[in-house]
Design a protein around this motif. Structure first.
Motif, PDB file in Angstrom:
ATOM      1  N   GLU A  94      -8.705  -5.099   2.507  1.00 30.86           N
ATOM      2  CA  GLU A  94      -8.643  -5.883   3.885  1.00 30.86           C
ATOM      3  C   GLU A  94      -6.674  -5.908   2.813  1.00 30.86           C
ATOM      4  O   GLU A  94      -5.828  -6.173   3.862  1.00 30.86           O
ATOM      5  N   TYR A  95      -6.339  -6.463   1.885  1.00 33.28           N
ATOM      6  CA  TYR A  95      -5.361  -6.901   1.547  1.00 33.28           C
ATOM      7  C   TYR A  95      -4.395  -5.085   1.358  1.00 33.28           C
ATOM      8  O   TYR A  95      -3.006  -5.400   1.985  1.00 33.28           O
ATOM      9  N   LYS A  96      -4.889  -3.964   1.306  1.00 37.80           N
ATOM     10  CA  LYS A  96      -3.887  -3.050   1.395  1.00 37.80           C
ATOM     11  C   LYS A  96      -3.420  -3.041   3.197  1.00 37.80           C
ATOM     12  O   LYS A  96      -2.841  -2.300   3.518  1.00 37.80           O
ATOM     13  N   SER A 101       0.502  -3.540   7.184  1.00 35.57           N
ATOM     14  CA  SER A 101       0.510  -4.354   8.668  1.00 35.57           C
ATOM     15  C   SER A 101       2.141  -4.649   8.493  1.00 35.57           C
ATOM     16  O   SER A 101       3.100  -5.053   9.209  1.00 35.57           O
ATOM     17  N   ILE A 102       1.583  -5.860   7.486  1.00 29.64           N
ATOM     18  CA  ILE A 102       3.501  -6.656   7.153  1.00 29.64           C
ATOM     19  C   ILE A 102       4.396  -5.728   7.440  1.00 29.64           C
ATOM     20  O   ILE A 102       5.764  -5.825   8.514  1.00 29.64           O
ATOM     21  N   ILE A 103       4.526  -4.425   6.116  1.00 33.88           N
ATOM     22  CA  ILE A 103       5.699  -3.104   6.358  1.00 33.88           C
ATOM     23  C   ILE A 103       5.477  -2.836   7.417  1.00 33.88           C
ATOM     24  O   ILE A 103       7.051  -2.795   7.791  1.00 33.88           O
ATOM     25  N   SER A 104       4.898  -2.632   8.286  1.00 38.20           N
ATOM     26  CA  SER A 104       5.021  -1.522   9.252  1.00 38.20           C
ATOM     27  C   SER A 104       5.831  -2.467  10.183  1.00 38.20           C
ATOM     28  O   SER A 104       6.673  -2.671  11.281  1.00 38.20           O
ATOM     29  N   VAL A 155       0.940  -1.510  -5.527  1.00 37.71           N
ATOM     30  CA  VAL A 155       1.897   0.017  -6.413  1.00 37.71           C
ATOM     31  C   VAL A 155       0.729   1.776  -5.012  1.00 37.71           C
ATOM     32  O   VAL A 155       2.385   2.043  -4.758  1.00 37.71           O
ATOM     33  N   THR A 156       0.290   1.316  -4.702  1.00 41.20           N
ATOM     34  CA  THR A 156      -0.434   3.064  -4.447  1.00 41.20           C
ATOM     35  C   THR A 156       0.285   2.251  -2.623  1.00 41.20           C
ATOM     36  O   THR A 156       0.924   4.016  -2.011  1.00 41.20           O
ATOM     37  N   ILE A 157       0.253   1.381  -2.035  1.00 35.89           N
ATOM     38  CA  ILE A 157       0.453   1.099  -0.672  1.00 35.89           C
ATOM     39  C   ILE A 157       2.256   1.443  -0.507  1.00 35.89           C
ATOM     40  O   ILE A 157       2.867   1.914   0.412  1.00 35.89           O
ATOM     41  N   GLU A 160       2.697   4.971  -0.597  1.00 34.76           N
ATOM     42  CA  GLU A 160       2.612   5.535   0.808  1.00 34.76           C
ATOM     43  C   GLU A 160       3.190   5.003   2.094  1.00 34.76           C
ATOM     44  O   GLU A 160       3.415   6.698   2.934  1.00 34.76           O
ATOM     45  N   CYS A 161       3.722   4.113   1.792  1.00 34.98           N
ATOM     46  CA  CYS A 161       4.979   3.395   3.014  1.00 34.98           C
ATOM     47  C   CYS A 161       5.888   4.528   2.837  1.00 34.98           C
ATOM     48  O   CYS A 161       7.600   3.839   3.683  1.00 34.98           O
TER      49      CYS A 161
END
Length: 242
Positions: A94-96, A101-104, A155-157, A160-161
Motif C-alpha cells: 500500500e505504501y507503494k 498516487s501522490i506522485i501522479s 527507490v524502486t518507485i 518506475e515513475c
C-alpha cells in the motif's frame, strides 16, 4: 512572484525549519530566488497524506506552479504492525500504491514540476529504546530492517515513475556511528543528520537545473543598483542571480 519549492512529509519535514534543520538550510540557500514552503505533518503516513492532498495542494486561480516538491514519507508507514505505533503502520504494497498516487496527482496538476522522493532514514533501535513511543516491553516500535524495506521500495518507485530519489537510509549508514551522529532519538534528525538531507536534496535539485546560479532573483542585487539612477536596475529585464 517567486517560484516555490514545497517540502511535503511527516515530522522529519515538519521539524525541518527548526534550528539546524534541512528545510531552513534550503530556505537560506535560496533566500533571493525561491520561497521554500513547509507542508510537514507529524505522525502522518502515506495513507493520511493521500487523503489530505486537496487541502495540501489546493488549486488556486492565478497562482504560479511550484517548481519542485520533496516527498518524504515512510518512517511512520514502516512502524511495526504488532507494537505501540501499529496505528501508523501501512503495509509495504500500500505504501507503494500511495506514493505512486501522490506522485501522479502532483504531476497531473503540475506536469513540469520536479518531484524528489526522500526515503525514510535508518533507525537506531537503541535510540528508540531510550526514547520509546508507548510501552513496547523492551523492544523498539521500529526497526532498521523494516525502514530499509520501505527505503528500497521508495527507490524502486522513483525508478518506475522517472523521478529522482534521495536515499538517506543508505547514505547515512555509510558513516561510522551514524545512529548517534545523525539521529537524536533513533528516528528524528540531529543537526548533522539534517545537513546530510540538505546536501543530498540540494544536489538533486541542482541536477534538475534548479540552482541559485540558474534561477533569477526577483529584485536586483545592491551592487547592480546605480545610486544616481536606481530605477534603471529595477527596470532591467535581465535580473539574474549573482
Amino acid at each position: 512572484m517567486r517560484p516555490k519549492i514545497i517540502l511535503f512529509g511527516d515530522s522529519i519535514t515538519e521539524e525541518s525549519f527548526d534550528v539546524g534543520g534541512w528545510g531552513a538550510a534550503l530556505a537560506h540557500h535560496f533566500c533571493r530566488t525561491v520561497d521554500v514552503v513547509l507542508r510537514g505533518y507529524s505522525g502522518y503516513n502515506t495513507r493520511w497524506a493521500l487523503l489530505g492532498m486537496d487541502k495540501i495542494f489546493p488549486v488556486e486561480d492565478g497562482a504560479s506552479s511550484p517548481i519542485a516538491v520533496t516527498i518524504f514519507f515512510g518512517a511512520n508507514d514502516a512502524c511495526l504492525s504488532d507494537r505501540s505505533s501499529a496505528f501508523q503502520h501501512v503495509p509495504l504494497h500500500e505504501y507503494k500504491q500511495n506514493l505512486n498516487s501522490i506522485i501522479s496527482l502532483i504531476k497531473k496538476r503540475w506536469p513540469s514540476i520536479v518531484v524528489l522522493l526522500v526515503t525514510p532514514p535508518p533507525i537506531d533501535e537503541d535510540g528508540r529504546l531510550r526514547y520509546p513511543y508507548g510501552d513496547n516491553h523492551g523492544v523498539p516500535e521500529r526497526t532498521n530492517e523494516a525502514a530499509g524495506a520501505y527505503a528500497k521500495e521508495c527507490v524502486t518507485i522513483g525508478e518506475e515513475c522517472g523521478v529522482s530519489v534521495v536515499d538517506v537510509w543508505s547514505k547515512m549508514q555509510q558513516f561510522p556511528d551514524w545512529g548517534k551522529s545523525f539521529l537524536r532519538d533513533g528516528l528524528h534528525l540531529t543537526p548533522s543528520g539534517n545537513k546530510i538531507v540538505f546536501e543530498e536534496v540540494l544536489e538533486k535539485l541542482k541536477k534538475a537545473g534548479l540552482g541559485v546560479d540558474t534561477l533569477p532573483v526577483d529584485l536586483p542585487v545592491f551592487s547592480d543598483i546605480d545610486p544616481n539612477d536606481p530605477l534603471k536596475a529595477f527596470q532591467s529585464s535581465d535580473i539574474s542571480s549573482k
